[in-house]
Design an enzyme around this catalytic site. Sequence first.
Site, PDB file in Angstrom:
ATOM      1  N   CYS A 138      -2.367  10.488   5.253  1.00  7.75           N
ATOM      2  CA  CYS A 138      -1.620  11.747   5.323  1.00  7.75           C
ATOM      3  C   CYS A 138      -2.530  12.967   5.497  1.00  7.75           C
ATOM      4  O   CYS A 138      -2.276  13.843   6.333  1.00  7.75           O
ATOM      5  CB  CYS A 138      -0.756  11.913   4.084  1.00  7.75           C
ATOM      6  SG  CYS A 138      -1.577  11.415   2.564  1.00  7.75           S
ATOM      7  N   GLN A 165      -4.464  18.122  -2.803  1.00  8.90           N
ATOM      8  CA  GLN A 165      -3.409  17.177  -2.434  1.00  8.90           C
ATOM      9  C   GLN A 165      -2.293  17.097  -3.473  1.00  8.90           C
ATOM     10  O   GLN A 165      -2.532  17.143  -4.677  1.00  8.90           O
ATOM     11  CB  GLN A 165      -4.035  15.790  -2.196  1.00  8.90           C
ATOM     12  CG  GLN A 165      -4.971  15.822  -0.998  1.00  8.90           C
ATOM     13  CD  GLN A 165      -5.628  14.489  -0.686  1.00  8.90           C
ATOM     14  OE1 GLN A 165      -6.808  14.462  -0.393  1.00  8.90           O
ATOM     15  NE2 GLN A 165      -4.890  13.396  -0.703  1.00  8.90           N
ATOM     16  N   ARG A 271      -6.656  16.178  -6.317  1.00  9.54           N
ATOM     17  CA  ARG A 271      -5.202  16.202  -6.567  1.00  9.54           C
ATOM     18  C   ARG A 271      -4.862  17.461  -7.363  1.00  9.54           C
ATOM     19  O   ARG A 271      -5.524  17.772  -8.356  1.00  9.54           O
ATOM     20  CB  ARG A 271      -4.819  14.961  -7.389  1.00  9.54           C
ATOM     21  CG  ARG A 271      -3.340  14.867  -7.694  1.00  9.54           C
ATOM     22  CD  ARG A 271      -2.539  14.172  -6.633  1.00  9.54           C
ATOM     23  NE  ARG A 271      -2.945  12.802  -6.406  1.00  9.54           N
ATOM     24  CZ  ARG A 271      -2.862  12.188  -5.210  1.00  9.54           C
ATOM     25  NH1 ARG A 271      -2.405  12.835  -4.149  1.00  9.54           N
ATOM     26  NH2 ARG A 271      -3.248  10.935  -5.080  1.00  9.54           N
ATOM     27  N   HIS A 278       0.271  18.724   1.211  1.00  9.99           N
ATOM     28  CA  HIS A 278      -1.187  18.701   1.061  1.00  9.99           C
ATOM     29  C   HIS A 278      -1.773  19.953   1.719  1.00  9.99           C
ATOM     30  O   HIS A 278      -1.384  20.322   2.830  1.00  9.99           O
ATOM     31  CB  HIS A 278      -1.788  17.490   1.772  1.00  9.99           C
ATOM     32  CG  HIS A 278      -1.557  16.197   1.059  1.00  9.99           C
ATOM     33  ND1 HIS A 278      -1.029  16.105  -0.201  1.00  9.99           N
ATOM     34  CD2 HIS A 278      -1.823  14.918   1.444  1.00  9.99           C
ATOM     35  CE1 HIS A 278      -0.962  14.834  -0.555  1.00  9.99           C
ATOM     36  NE2 HIS A 278      -1.433  14.100   0.430  1.00  9.99           N
TER      37      HIS A 278
HETATM   38  P1  NAP Z   1       7.501   3.564  -2.590  1.00  9.47           P
HETATM   39  O1  NAP Z   1       8.294   4.815  -2.696  1.00  9.47           O
HETATM   40  O2  NAP Z   1       6.889   3.026  -3.846  1.00  9.47           O
HETATM   41  O3  NAP Z   1       8.488   2.433  -1.965  1.00  9.47           O
HETATM   42  C1  NAP Z   1       8.044   1.120  -1.659  1.00  9.47           C
HETATM   43  C2  NAP Z   1       9.130   0.109  -1.983  1.00  9.47           C
HETATM   44  O4  NAP Z   1       9.354   0.015  -3.393  1.00  9.47           O
HETATM   45  C3  NAP Z   1      10.516   0.387  -1.477  1.00  9.47           C
HETATM   46  O5  NAP Z   1      10.611   0.134  -0.112  1.00  9.47           O
HETATM   47  C4  NAP Z   1      11.363  -0.579  -2.282  1.00  9.47           C
HETATM   48  O6  NAP Z   1      11.284  -1.863  -1.690  1.00  9.47           O
HETATM   49  C5  NAP Z   1      10.617  -0.637  -3.605  1.00  9.47           C
HETATM   50  N1  NAP Z   1      11.340   0.043  -4.700  1.00  9.47           N
HETATM   51  C6  NAP Z   1      11.414  -0.427  -5.955  1.00  9.47           C
HETATM   52  N2  NAP Z   1      12.120   0.411  -6.733  1.00  9.47           N
HETATM   53  C7  NAP Z   1      12.533   1.423  -5.968  1.00  9.47           C
HETATM   54  C8  NAP Z   1      13.305   2.583  -6.206  1.00  9.47           C
HETATM   55  N3  NAP Z   1      13.815   2.874  -7.410  1.00  9.47           N
HETATM   56  N4  NAP Z   1      13.548   3.422  -5.180  1.00  9.47           N
HETATM   57  C9  NAP Z   1      13.065   3.160  -3.971  1.00  9.47           C
HETATM   58  N5  NAP Z   1      12.316   2.074  -3.682  1.00  9.47           N
HETATM   59  C10 NAP Z   1      12.041   1.202  -4.667  1.00  9.47           C
HETATM   60  O7  NAP Z   1       6.327   3.663  -1.538  1.00  9.47           O
HETATM   61  P2  NAP Z   1       5.910   4.920  -0.610  1.00  9.47           P
HETATM   62  O8  NAP Z   1       5.302   5.972  -1.443  1.00  9.47           O
HETATM   63  O9  NAP Z   1       7.045   5.249   0.282  1.00  9.47           O
HETATM   64  O10 NAP Z   1       4.715   4.275   0.240  1.00  9.47           O
HETATM   65  C11 NAP Z   1       4.929   3.218   1.162  1.00  9.47           C
HETATM   66  C12 NAP Z   1       3.678   2.986   1.993  1.00  9.47           C
HETATM   67  O11 NAP Z   1       3.383   4.129   2.737  1.00  9.47           O
HETATM   68  C13 NAP Z   1       2.396   2.691   1.185  1.00  9.47           C
HETATM   69  O12 NAP Z   1       1.614   1.770   1.891  1.00  9.47           O
HETATM   70  C14 NAP Z   1       1.696   3.996   1.141  1.00  9.47           C
HETATM   71  O13 NAP Z   1       0.297   3.854   0.984  1.00  9.47           O
HETATM   72  C15 NAP Z   1       2.037   4.525   2.518  1.00  9.47           C
HETATM   73  N6  NAP Z   1       1.974   5.976   2.586  1.00  9.47           N
HETATM   74  C16 NAP Z   1       2.512   6.657   1.566  1.00  9.47           C
HETATM   75  C17 NAP Z   1       2.484   8.014   1.605  1.00  9.47           C
HETATM   76  C18 NAP Z   1       3.090   8.775   0.462  1.00  9.47           C
HETATM   77  O14 NAP Z   1       3.150   9.967   0.554  1.00  9.47           O
HETATM   78  N7  NAP Z   1       3.578   8.187  -0.608  1.00  9.47           N
HETATM   79  C19 NAP Z   1       1.920   8.679   2.705  1.00  9.47           C
HETATM   80  C20 NAP Z   1       1.394   7.941   3.763  1.00  9.47           C
HETATM   81  C21 NAP Z   1       1.448   6.562   3.690  1.00  9.47           C
HETATM   82  P3  NAP Z   1      12.465  -2.936  -1.773  1.00  9.47           P
HETATM   83  O15 NAP Z   1      13.693  -2.349  -1.161  1.00  9.47           O
HETATM   84  O16 NAP Z   1      11.924  -4.054  -0.974  1.00  9.47           O
HETATM   85  O17 NAP Z   1      12.644  -3.224  -3.222  1.00  9.47           O
END
Ligand code: NAP
Length: 373
Positions: A138, A165, A271, A278
Amino acid sequence: MKIKRVGFVGWRGMVGSVLLTRMRDEADFDVIEEPVFFSTSQTGQAGPEIGSQQTRLHDAFDLQQLSAMDVIVTCQGGDYTTQVFKVLREEGWRGYWIDAASSLRMTDHSVIVLDPVNRELIDQALDNGVRDFIGGNCTVSLMMMAMAGLLKADLVEWISVMTYQAASGAGARAMRELLTQMAALCVATAPLLEDPAAVILDIDRLAIEAMRGASFPVANLGAALAGNLLPWIDRIADNGQSREEWKGYVECNKILGRQQNPIAIDGLCVRIGAMRCHSQALTVKLCVDLGMDEIRGRLAEANDWVRVVENTPQHSITELTPSHVTGTLEVAIGRLHKMRMGPEYLTAFTVGDQLLWGAAEPLRRMLKLLLQR
Ligand code: NAP
């Protein structure tokens, strides 16, 4: 290859839900013949509503179902990618893989996508049969969107990047914890805050005691972020760098296609208690002494989303802030001026939404590009 079936994994996570919202806003689903939704935990349950259609969730580990997809878009995370991608390819799947996780970014067979900056590289890769397209870190993507006008014209010798960040980069739980920490500080200081005669150092002492106390909520962030900052992000890398800092150099040069002739990029990633934008302070050594008008012009014209903010106190504190930029596709860059070190030294401050151009938008646009080919 005509793309019919697009599989979505990780669509209900933070990045995935921003992606879905953007796709709905841009009517992207109108051109997808068959969107298919997967889950690692909710197979068989109702998926998101697409138009008037209610979808059902498939098992995200079902290789047979996955291999029926022409494209898989995953925002599920690195562990999922590691578990599924290699097996799927080994079993002969030849579809396109679009991924938010970092696991495949630096592999030889992938391209890091940020089309306003590296569209030519993406097109070339598609022509050459590349099938793995990965969203960048990001912070890297946001810095490159802001600086594209100078980077693409090969006018930058090196950049020192100091980041500020947001909590969102550490995930949804970190965002909640930041707010919970703020609330805990309010509770701890409330009795004195309500008293206009209270001494500020006594209020400060209560806040610090709360932050250092055993009951302060730090399960996700690891330490107090509200009223504090954390000068380390991600794992340790070589040379005293964090992995987040290492990504700044390797990913930026891969996006520019300059691994053989890299631009030196380094700095510290920190952070801070912002929610989802960010910010980054840049010290830039230019290759030549450019005038400020030319610099501003080149930056502003580089893409449709960068916005040059006037270097005044008022513009800076109203338009160049996380609270102003959050939720928009705008990438703001301001505080632009030459530095005392010499005429080739430029400083700048940039702010962008970490979940939009920092995560979901490059993936959405990559999918759109495939659908339009
Ligand atoms: P996240 O919010 O933790 O979501 C990942 C998965 O967790 C969901 O698809 C879902 O999968 C599961 N999950 C379990 N409980 C949940 C709930 N209560 N609400 C929603 N989902 C839940 O992950 P993320 O932050 O989007 O990041 C995903 C990827 O993108 C990572 O590899 C990260 O490094 C990358 N990334 C993140 C960011 C960022 O800002 N966070 C920025 C760039 C790249 P199921 O439906 O299969 O259970």
